[in-house]
Design an enzyme around this catalytic site. Structure first.
Site, mmCIF file in Angstrom:
data_model
loop_
_atom_site.group_PDB
_atom_site.id
_atom_site.type_symbol
_atom_site.label_atom_id
_atom_site.label_comp_id
_atom_site.label_asym_id
_atom_site.label_seq_id
_atom_site.Cartn_x
_atom_site.Cartn_y
_atom_site.Cartn_z
ATOM 1 N N GLU A 159 0.832 -1.206 0.000
ATOM 2 C CA GLU A 159 0.000 0.000 0.000
ATOM 3 C C GLU A 159 0.868 1.259 0.000
ATOM 4 O O GLU A 159 1.788 1.384 0.815
ATOM 5 C CB GLU A 159 -0.919 -0.009 1.223
ATOM 6 C CG GLU A 159 -1.616 1.298 1.538
ATOM 7 C CD GLU A 159 -2.490 1.812 0.407
ATOM 8 O OE1 GLU A 159 -2.483 3.046 0.186
ATOM 9 O OE2 GLU A 159 -3.172 0.992 -0.252
ATOM 10 N N GLU A 184 -23.726 3.378 0.787
ATOM 11 C CA GLU A 184 -25.108 2.942 0.892
ATOM 12 C C GLU A 184 -25.150 1.455 0.560
ATOM 13 O O GLU A 184 -24.705 1.031 -0.501
ATOM 14 C CB GLU A 184 -25.987 3.725 -0.084
ATOM 15 C CG GLU A 184 -26.032 5.213 0.213
ATOM 16 C CD GLU A 184 -26.449 6.069 -0.964
ATOM 17 O OE1 GLU A 184 -26.821 7.233 -0.736
ATOM 18 O OE2 GLU A 184 -26.382 5.577 -2.115
ATOM 19 N N TYR A 204 -27.141 0.355 -13.242
ATOM 20 C CA TYR A 204 -27.780 0.696 -11.970
ATOM 21 C C TYR A 204 -29.273 0.405 -12.015
ATOM 22 O O TYR A 204 -29.856 -0.114 -11.058
ATOM 23 C CB TYR A 204 -27.531 2.162 -11.629
ATOM 24 C CG TYR A 204 -26.305 2.390 -10.775
ATOM 25 C CD1 TYR A 204 -26.414 2.597 -9.404
ATOM 26 C CD2 TYR A 204 -25.034 2.387 -11.335
ATOM 27 C CE1 TYR A 204 -25.289 2.797 -8.609
ATOM 28 C CE2 TYR A 204 -23.906 2.589 -10.557
ATOM 29 C CZ TYR A 204 -24.034 2.787 -9.195
ATOM 30 O OH TYR A 204 -22.925 2.979 -8.412
ATOM 31 N N VAL A 222 4.041 0.601 -5.531
ATOM 32 C CA VAL A 222 4.364 -0.251 -6.676
ATOM 33 C C VAL A 222 4.333 0.613 -7.932
ATOM 34 O O VAL A 222 3.358 1.304 -8.197
ATOM 35 C CB VAL A 222 3.377 -1.428 -6.787
ATOM 36 C CG1 VAL A 222 3.659 -2.242 -8.047
ATOM 37 C CG2 VAL A 222 3.465 -2.318 -5.551
ATOM 38 N N THR A 268 -19.591 0.788 -5.761
ATOM 39 C CA THR A 268 -20.204 0.040 -4.666
ATOM 40 C C THR A 268 -19.158 -0.870 -4.018
ATOM 41 O O THR A 268 -18.222 -1.333 -4.665
ATOM 42 C CB THR A 268 -21.376 -0.841 -5.150
ATOM 43 O OG1 THR A 268 -20.877 -1.836 -6.054
ATOM 44 C CG2 THR A 268 -22.453 -0.010 -5.832
ATOM 45 N N SER A 282 -16.317 -4.238 -5.627
ATOM 46 C CA SER A 282 -14.928 -4.540 -5.249
ATOM 47 C C SER A 282 -14.784 -5.944 -4.682
ATOM 48 O O SER A 282 -13.855 -6.685 -5.028
ATOM 49 C CB SER A 282 -14.427 -3.511 -4.231
ATOM 50 O OG SER A 282 -14.213 -2.257 -4.830
#
Length: 565
Positions: free
Chosen positions: A51, A77, A195, A244, A498, A502
């Protein structure tokens, strides 16, 4: 994935000899690490998360204190049919009670305190606007129906404004839509279609946020922290402050294998050699890359440099067309930025404003605004929300944390005559208070708040018009050990922006690279449910008779489908 396929996987042969490297520490990488352990049977000590910043969680952040101010760049949400998300969190222990899971507590909370907005739109300096219907005419309904039936291939890179009649952008539905999902008129209409299909079962409650769910605390404390704690308990290695820069990839015909990872740690260049036996997961692109903060007396600066995450994807993409086209998403930050600001209120009259608008006491610990309140006549298109309080674990009882954002950062304010992007925290909340009808009380209220603004150059870059191939497949064709994760990898049928997207990409990546005999849960197929479609159609017509409704009633009378319409 029905229960018949919800199995305990067999341990892959040779898994003890594999190592996994995950670039980025957002929810996608953390989820991939979890599934490598849970379904891939990989030892946590063989998993390293790389990270570039000094904190995990990516866009799902939350930090600060009552004295210096809290900060959340955005919110999440949730809904009942986040199948991958709830699969993951049904296995992650709660930090408060290790005998219960994060899902157990989330469901209990939202069952006892279901979300519903009582004030969705306001205008005229604090006056409630009518939000009882979507406000659509026949031409709008026809266009929405045709969009539902269209293919993404035929839509191509068409934008929302190119698709709809201009009058659509004056409807309540567009105010609901654009403020809830942060859509702009120049964004991809294909993403809008996704959506519509993905969440069509929520359309009847769209004007009240019915069916939408929120965590107990901010997204970092509620979702990232328990997941990271579980990963640490499994000995997963977190290498923070590690950027990276590039991958060495051997390409032999269709076969693609990552052979080395180039990175910088503490200012020193390093190289990690990998083989076909290892696994490399890359979160390509970032919504929150190059975010900048301001304060009460300083506006955040719009950082126009290309962030490290985007430079990495650019470097990878040069090696083969199957690795996507990042410039489609990151080359026009004037169309992908917006600004949010977190308001820390201490013994403030803002609590009274919220109570008057919603009929709820924000200090009650239950649902407050029930989602965002959008100001229709704001030049910045401001929205504000107050989630359940306390929003942070250490938040004092007399403190409220509110979050607000504006979509039009280059527009001049209605009261503060400056562009939103040039405003300090004090000026941002001043404009907000004016629209809330508190013009005369602004000086007094300013003494009780601390405002931290945040400018995000790429926050809606995932909505930019795109075509097939712009986003790489999660596992590109021929890849032996490389997978892409997150909002800029292609997950057919699911919606970017959303948490579910992921986590789904993480499951797809792990199951594919390890060749596991287990399916990723199906995307909730509400678009194929005739009951859902009928209810959505009635909502679009706002109580007006549907076309041929009387004929349908006669055809269905005294049948098992009687009452469907």
């Amino acid at each position: 994935m029905g229960n018949f396929r919800n199995i305990n996987t067999l341990k892959p042969e040779g898994i003890e000899n594999k190592k996994a490297y995950l670039v980025g520490a957002g929810i996608a990488s953390l989820s991939a690490a979890a599934y490598l352990i849970m379904d891939g049977h990989m030892d946590g000590k063989n998993i390293t998360i790389l990270e570039e910043t000094n904190v995990s969680g990516g866009a799902m952040d939350g930090c600060g204190n009552a004295k210096d101010g809290y900060i959340i760049r955005g919110g999440r949400e949730m809904e009942e049919h986040y199948e991958c998300c709830w699969d993951l969190y049904s296995k992650i222990p709660s930090l408060d009670n290790p005998n219960r899971t994060v899902l157990d507590e989330f469901r209990e909370l939202n069952t006892l305190d279901p979300n519903e907005s009582t004030c969705r739109l306001i205008h005229n300096c604090g006056e409630k606007a009518d939000s009882s219907s979507l406000g659509l005419s026949d031409i709008h309904i026809k266009q929405l129906t045709m969009l539902f039936l269209a293919t993404e291939e035929n839509l191509g890179a068409t934008t929302v404004e190119e698709y709809f009649d201009p009058s659509f952008f004056e409807t309540n539905m567009w105010y609901f839509w654009r403020s809830m999902f942060a859509f702009e008129t120049w964004h991809s209409v294909a993403e809008m279609k996704r959506y519509m299909e993905r969440f069509i079962h929520l359309l009847p409650g769209m004007n009240r946020f019915k069916g939408i769910m929120f965590a107990k605390y901010n997204q970092y404390d509620s979702m990232i922290l328990p997941l990271k704690s579980w990963l640490l308990s499994k000995n997963v290695v977190f290498a923070l402050n590690t950027q990276v820069k590039d991958l060495e990839i051997d390409i032999d015909g269709d076969k693609k294998t990552v052979t080395a990872i180039h990175l910088t740690y503490n200012g020193k260049d390093k190289l990690i050699h990998t083989s076909e036996n290892d696994l490399v997961f890359v979160t390509n692109g970032s919504m929150t890359e190059n975010s900048t903060l301001g304060n009460m007396h300083k506006a955040p600066v719009l950082n126009r440099d290309l962030g490290g995450c985007w430079r990495l994807w650019n470097n990878i993409a040069k090696k083969h067309p199957s690795f996507g086209r990042p410039k489609v998403f990151c080359s026009d930050i004037d169309k992908s930025n917006w600004e949010s600001f977190t308001i820390t209120c201490t013994d403030s009259k803002i609590a009274d404003i919220l109570k008057n608008l919603t009929g709820r006491d924000p200090y009650s610990g239950k649902t407050a605004t029930g989602g965002i309140i959008t100001i229709k006549d704001s030049s910045w298109l401001l929205s504000i929300t107050c989630n359940r309080q306390p929003h942070f674990v250490d938040q004092p009882r007399n403190v409220l944390v509110l979050w607000a954002y504006g979509l039009f950062t280059d527009k001049i304010g209605d009261f503060v005559k400056k562009r939103m992007c040039d405003c300090t925290g004090e000026e941002l909340v001043t404009e907000l208070l004016y629209h809330l009808g508190m013009k005369d009380e602004i000086p007094e209220i300013l003494k009780t708040v601390n405002v931290i603004p945040c400018m995000m150059p790429y926050i809606t870059s995932q909505f930019m018009p795109r075509t097939k191939g712009d986003r790489p497949d999660v596992v590109p064709n021929g890849s032996t050990n490389l997978a892409f994760l997150g909002q800029f990898a292609e997950v057919p049928g699911d919606c970017v922006f959303t948490v579910e997207y992921s986590i789904r990409s993480a499951m797809m990546a792990v199951y594919t690279l390890l060749n596991l005999d287990k399916n990723v849960p199906e995307i909730y197929p509400s678009k194929y449910d005739i009951r859902v479609i009928a209810s959505a159609a009635k909502t679009l017509y706002s109580g007006r008779p549907l076309p041929a409704e009387s004929i349908i009633h006669k055809l269905l009378k005294d049948t098992s489908l009687d009452g469907l319409i």
